[in-house]
Motif scaffolding. Structure first.
Motif: not given
Length: 207
Positions: A189-197
């Motif tokens: 799931f980490i690939s679904r969130v961006g760097k800001d998050i």
């Protein structure tokens, strides 16, 4: 949990053992919320044995007719959810019509999520977190329910909440915690969130 309370629970578990379970179940009906909490925490230590006793108690109450907004039943539901009691699924669903306060309903939703029914309630959770006018009042609870629903849509809902400019800072902190919990169990799931998050997740002190 205070050290005194932790010692009391440990004493109950070690000295009384499983023979304390019937008494602990009865104590869930005590008028003092702290007594209820101590009983619930002690019961959780017994896991499988307590689970059977709690399931039978819930089944009995359900057959007799559960009153509207029954707090004790919520304690039982919460414990059975934590213990993964799938036999209680139909009763959990039936209880949704018995509670008039969103916070209580969310206890039932969380139990459903913990026994693998979370995907079926994603739409209502999405509405509660993103559209409901009272979402700042209980959005933290919705986020934590979503953290138990191991589905890509959970991450997408939480991402929308994270970028929602009208959602309070306090709720957004729980949104980040929920995403972190999902990622811990589902690293893909980490690939679904961006760097800001991810950057904001690092700023939170995790309890």
């Amino acid at each position: 949990m205070s050290e005194e309370r932790e010692d009391l629970i440990k004493r109950i578990v070690e000295e009384k053992g499983e023979s304390a379970i019937p008494t602990l179940v009865k104590l869930l009906y005590d008028e003092d919320p702290e007594v209820k909490e101590i009983a619930a925490e002690a019961l959780f230590h017994f896991q499988d044995t307590a689970r059977e006793a709690l399931y039978q108690e819930l089944l009995k109450r359900w057959r007799e007719g559960i009153e509207e907004d029954d707090v004790t039943v919520l304690y039982i539901v919460d414990l059975l959810g934590d213990m993964g009691e799938k036999r209680a699924k139909d009763i959990f669903y039936s209880l949704l019509s018995k509670y008039t306060v969103e916070e209580a309903i969310l206890v039932v939703y969380e139990a459903l999520a913990k026994i693998g029914e979370g995907e079926k309630i994603l739409d209502v959770l999405e509405y509660m977190l993103l559209e409901d006018s009272y979402r700042d009042s209980y959005g933290d609870l919705v986020a934590m329910v979503l953290s138990y629903v191991d589905h890509p849509k959970s991450i997408e809902i939480l991402k929308k909440a994270y970028f929602d400019k009208e959602l309070s800072k306090e709720v957004k902190e729980y949104v980040l915690r929920a995403m972190r919990n999902l990622i811990d169990r589902n690293p893909t799931f980490i690939s679904r969130v961006g760097k800001d998050i991810l950057k904001d997740m690092e700023k939170i002190t995790w309890s």
